[in-house]
Design a protein around this motif. Sequence first.
Motif, PDB file in Angstrom:
ATOM      1  N   GLU A  97       0.654  -1.717   0.179  1.00 36.46           N
ATOM      2  CA  GLU A  97       0.030   0.180  -0.045  1.00 36.46           C
ATOM      3  C   GLU A  97       0.941   1.131  -0.236  1.00 36.46           C
ATOM      4  OE1 GLU A  97      -3.521   0.449  -0.314  1.00 36.46           O
ATOM      5  OE2 GLU A  97      -3.245  -1.756  -0.616  1.00 36.46           O
ATOM      6  N   HIS A  98       1.857   1.502   1.075  1.00 40.85           N
ATOM      7  CA  HIS A  98       2.701   2.764   1.150  1.00 40.85           C
ATOM      8  C   HIS A  98       3.624   2.892  -0.550  1.00 40.85           C
ATOM      9  CE1 HIS A  98       5.302   5.212   2.636  1.00 40.85           C
ATOM     10  NE2 HIS A  98       6.605   4.927   2.386  1.00 40.85           N
ATOM     11  N   ARG A  99       3.729   1.461  -0.972  1.00 37.85           N
ATOM     12  CA  ARG A  99       4.465   2.091  -2.566  1.00 37.85           C
ATOM     13  C   ARG A  99       3.311   2.162  -3.155  1.00 37.85           C
ATOM     14  NH1 ARG A  99       9.692  -2.177  -2.473  1.00 37.85           N
ATOM     15  NH2 ARG A  99      10.849  -1.991  -0.592  1.00 37.85           N
ATOM     16  N   GLY A 100       2.694   2.192  -3.360  1.00 40.09           N
ATOM     17  CA  GLY A 100       1.717   2.588  -4.420  1.00 40.09           C
ATOM     18  C   GLY A 100       0.302   1.163  -5.178  1.00 40.09           C
ATOM     19  N   GLY A 101       0.612   0.578  -4.843  1.00 43.46           N
ATOM     20  CA  GLY A 101       0.151  -0.927  -5.552  1.00 43.46           C
ATOM     21  C   GLY A 101       1.362  -2.422  -5.333  1.00 43.46           C
ATOM     22  N   LEU A 102       0.358  -3.472  -5.765  1.00 38.64           N
ATOM     23  CA  LEU A 102       1.142  -4.171  -6.116  1.00 38.64           C
ATOM     24  C   LEU A 102       2.276  -4.231  -7.057  1.00 38.64           C
ATOM     25  CD1 LEU A 102       2.173  -7.659  -5.758  1.00 38.64           C
ATOM     26  CD2 LEU A 102       0.381  -8.136  -7.283  1.00 38.64           C
ATOM     27  N   ASP A 103       2.117  -3.756  -8.808  1.00 38.41           N
ATOM     28  CA  ASP A 103       2.785  -3.917  -9.538  1.00 38.41           C
ATOM     29  C   ASP A 103       4.246  -1.933  -8.910  1.00 38.41           C
ATOM     30  OD1 ASP A 103       0.895  -4.351 -10.845  1.00 38.41           O
ATOM     31  OD2 ASP A 103       0.570  -2.926 -12.135  1.00 38.41           O
ATOM     32  N   ALA A 104       4.370  -1.469  -8.701  1.00 43.89           N
ATOM     33  CA  ALA A 104       5.173  -0.345  -7.844  1.00 43.89           C
ATOM     34  C   ALA A 104       6.217  -1.871  -6.736  1.00 43.89           C
ATOM     35  CB  ALA A 104       4.996   0.640  -7.299  1.00 43.89           C
ATOM     36  N   PHE A 105       5.944  -2.174  -6.074  1.00 39.36           N
ATOM     37  CA  PHE A 105       6.141  -2.901  -4.586  1.00 39.36           C
ATOM     38  C   PHE A 105       7.065  -4.254  -6.029  1.00 39.36           C
ATOM     39  CE2 PHE A 105       6.871  -7.332  -1.934  1.00 39.36           C
ATOM     40  CZ  PHE A 105       7.534  -5.904  -0.891  1.00 39.36           C
ATOM     41  N   LEU A 106       6.475  -4.644  -6.421  1.00 41.44           N
ATOM     42  CA  LEU A 106       7.257  -5.674  -6.974  1.00 41.44           C
ATOM     43  C   LEU A 106       8.620  -4.699  -8.011  1.00 41.44           C
ATOM     44  CD1 LEU A 106       4.738  -8.411  -8.491  1.00 41.44           C
ATOM     45  CD2 LEU A 106       6.625  -8.173  -6.381  1.00 41.44           C
ATOM     46  N   ALA A 107       8.150  -4.065  -8.285  1.00 45.03           N
ATOM     47  CA  ALA A 107       9.718  -3.080  -9.188  1.00 45.03           C
ATOM     48  C   ALA A 107      10.563  -3.387  -8.609  1.00 45.03           C
ATOM     49  CB  ALA A 107       8.365  -2.232 -10.455  1.00 45.03           C
ATOM     50  N   LYS A 108      10.538  -2.882  -7.153  1.00 42.90           N
ATOM     51  CA  LYS A 108      11.503  -2.507  -6.308  1.00 42.90           C
ATOM     52  C   LYS A 108      12.036  -3.801  -5.560  1.00 42.90           C
ATOM     53  CE  LYS A 108      11.348   2.347  -5.137  1.00 42.90           C
ATOM     54  NZ  LYS A 108      11.167   3.101  -3.676  1.00 42.90           N
ATOM     55  N   ALA A 109      11.734  -5.076  -5.316  1.00 44.39           N
ATOM     56  CA  ALA A 109      11.725  -5.523  -4.842  1.00 44.39           C
ATOM     57  C   ALA A 109      12.294  -6.719  -4.725  1.00 44.39           C
ATOM     58  CB  ALA A 109      10.001  -6.994  -4.715  1.00 44.39           C
ATOM     59  N   HIS A 110      13.515  -6.815  -4.584  1.00 44.31           N
ATOM     60  CA  HIS A 110      14.419  -7.904  -5.330  1.00 44.31           C
ATOM     61  C   HIS A 110      13.962  -9.438  -5.148  1.00 44.31           C
ATOM     62  CE1 HIS A 110      17.540  -4.888  -3.981  1.00 44.31           C
ATOM     63  NE2 HIS A 110      16.921  -4.989  -2.555  1.00 44.31           N
ATOM     64  N   GLU A 111      15.096 -10.260  -5.962  1.00 39.05           N
ATOM     65  CA  GLU A 111      14.671 -11.281  -7.019  1.00 39.05           C
ATOM     66  C   GLU A 111      14.605 -12.176  -5.500  1.00 39.05           C
ATOM     67  OE1 GLU A 111      13.481 -12.555 -10.680  1.00 39.05           O
ATOM     68  OE2 GLU A 111      13.080 -10.681 -10.821  1.00 39.05           O
ATOM     69  N   ASP A 112      16.174 -12.229  -4.588  1.00 39.87           N
ATOM     70  CA  ASP A 112      15.897 -13.239  -3.924  1.00 39.87           C
ATOM     71  C   ASP A 112      15.600 -13.178  -2.690  1.00 39.87           C
ATOM     72  OD1 ASP A 112      17.419 -11.240  -3.276  1.00 39.87           O
ATOM     73  OD2 ASP A 112      18.705 -12.061  -1.765  1.00 39.87           O
ATOM     74  N   GLU A 113      14.153 -12.693  -2.222  1.00 41.63           N
ATOM     75  CA  GLU A 113      13.413 -12.851  -1.352  1.00 41.63           C
ATOM     76  C   GLU A 113      12.085 -13.302  -1.876  1.00 41.63           C
ATOM     77  OE1 GLU A 113      12.598  -7.944  -0.271  1.00 41.63           O
ATOM     78  OE2 GLU A 113      14.972  -8.350   0.814  1.00 41.63           O
ATOM     79  N   LEU A 114      11.328 -13.123  -3.062  1.00 43.34           N
ATOM     80  CA  LEU A 114      10.602 -13.637  -3.682  1.00 43.34           C
ATOM     81  C   LEU A 114      10.611 -14.414  -3.449  1.00 43.34           C
ATOM     82  CD1 LEU A 114      10.126 -10.815  -6.409  1.00 43.34           C
ATOM     83  CD2 LEU A 114       8.885 -10.156  -3.939  1.00 43.34           C
ATOM     84  N   SER A 115       9.076 -15.728  -4.485  1.00 40.07           N
ATOM     85  CA  SER A 115       8.493 -16.837  -4.183  1.00 40.07           C
ATOM     86  C   SER A 115       8.453 -16.722  -5.396  1.00 40.07           C
ATOM     87  CB  SER A 115       7.111 -17.698  -3.767  1.00 40.07           C
ATOM     88  OG  SER A 115       6.296 -16.313  -4.081  1.00 40.07           O
ATOM     89  N   GLN A 116       8.579 -18.287  -5.991  1.00 37.68           N
ATOM     90  CA  GLN A 116       8.994 -18.505  -7.007  1.00 37.68           C
ATOM     91  C   GLN A 116       7.443 -17.787  -7.800  1.00 37.68           C
ATOM     92  OE1 GLN A 116      11.195 -20.014  -8.077  1.00 37.68           O
ATOM     93  NE2 GLN A 116      10.463 -19.916 -10.641  1.00 37.68           N
ATOM     94  N   GLY A 117       6.541 -17.887  -7.087  1.00 40.35           N
ATOM     95  CA  GLY A 117       4.774 -16.992  -8.334  1.00 40.35           C
ATOM     96  C   GLY A 117       5.383 -16.054  -8.465  1.00 40.35           C
ATOM     97  N   ALA A 118       5.854 -15.235  -7.349  1.00 35.07           N
ATOM     98  CA  ALA A 118       6.040 -14.058  -7.664  1.00 35.07           C
ATOM     99  C   ALA A 118       7.005 -13.103  -8.244  1.00 35.07           C
ATOM    100  CB  ALA A 118       6.502 -13.523  -5.581  1.00 35.07           C
ATOM    101  N   ARG A 119       8.346 -14.162  -8.854  1.00 35.46           N
ATOM    102  CA  ARG A 119       9.115 -13.746  -9.940  1.00 35.46           C
ATOM    103  C   ARG A 119       8.613 -13.862 -10.708  1.00 35.46           C
ATOM    104  NH1 ARG A 119      13.762 -17.673  -6.990  1.00 35.46           N
ATOM    105  NH2 ARG A 119      14.119 -16.751  -5.283  1.00 35.46           N
ATOM    106  N   GLU A 120       7.964 -15.116 -11.172  1.00 34.81           N
ATOM    107  CA  GLU A 120       7.336 -15.430 -12.042  1.00 34.81           C
ATOM    108  C   GLU A 120       6.205 -14.164 -12.969  1.00 34.81           C
ATOM    109  OE1 GLU A 120       5.409 -19.042 -12.160  1.00 34.81           O
ATOM    110  OE2 GLU A 120       7.648 -19.642 -12.434  1.00 34.81           O
ATOM    111  N   LEU A 121       5.703 -13.568 -11.463  1.00 33.15           N
ATOM    112  CA  LEU A 121       4.616 -12.356 -11.638  1.00 33.15           C
ATOM    113  C   LEU A 121       5.350 -10.828 -12.079  1.00 33.15           C
ATOM    114  CD1 LEU A 121       1.221 -11.755 -11.868  1.00 33.15           C
ATOM    115  CD2 LEU A 121       1.987 -11.546  -9.379  1.00 33.15           C
ATOM    116  N   LYS A 122       6.541 -11.035 -11.204  1.00 28.34           N
ATOM    117  CA  LYS A 122       7.755  -9.525 -11.663  1.00 28.34           C
ATOM    118  C   LYS A 122       8.036  -9.115 -13.053  1.00 28.34           C
ATOM    119  CE  LYS A 122      11.653  -7.565 -10.362  1.00 28.34           C
ATOM    120  NZ  LYS A 122      12.682  -7.361  -8.950  1.00 28.34           N
ATOM    121  N   ARG A 123       8.400 -10.923 -13.662  1.00 27.07           N
ATOM    122  CA  ARG A 123       9.140 -10.856 -15.045  1.00 27.07           C
ATOM    123  C   ARG A 123       7.360 -10.250 -15.906  1.00 27.07           C
ATOM    124  NH1 ARG A 123      11.696 -15.446 -13.373  1.00 27.07           N
ATOM    125  NH2 ARG A 123      13.318 -15.636 -12.333  1.00 27.07           N
ATOM    126  N   GLU A 124       6.306 -10.648 -15.276  1.00 25.25           N
ATOM    127  CA  GLU A 124       4.888 -10.923 -16.357  1.00 25.25           C
ATOM    128  C   GLU A 124       5.003  -8.727 -16.739  1.00 25.25           C
ATOM    129  OE1 GLU A 124       1.260 -12.743 -16.426  1.00 25.25           O
ATOM    130  OE2 GLU A 124       2.276 -14.173 -15.353  1.00 25.25           O
TER     131      GLU A 124
END
Length: 97
Positions: free
Chosen positions: A60-87
Amino acid sequence: MARRCELTGKGVQTGNLVSHSNRKTKRRFLPNLFNVTLQSDALDRSVRLRVSANALRSVEHRGGLDAFLAKAHEDELSQGARELKREIAKKTAAPAA
């Protein structure tokens, strides 16, 4: 199902339960997890994730899921979240090119 946040990687921690007489027994600190449905603006669809309350506040602070995933490090995310970030990255890069 693992007790791990899909966005921040928070998991179970261990420690001691200390009684009044100072006896120590092992205990587990469980993360505060929720099954939530978050909306992706770039993909125009909703996504179901198991996230901690802390991660939900960060999204919520970063402005939504897309903005959060854009800034997130790959090693912290789950496999599903990594694929979502790439999409999302692929979808946002396509109109600009």
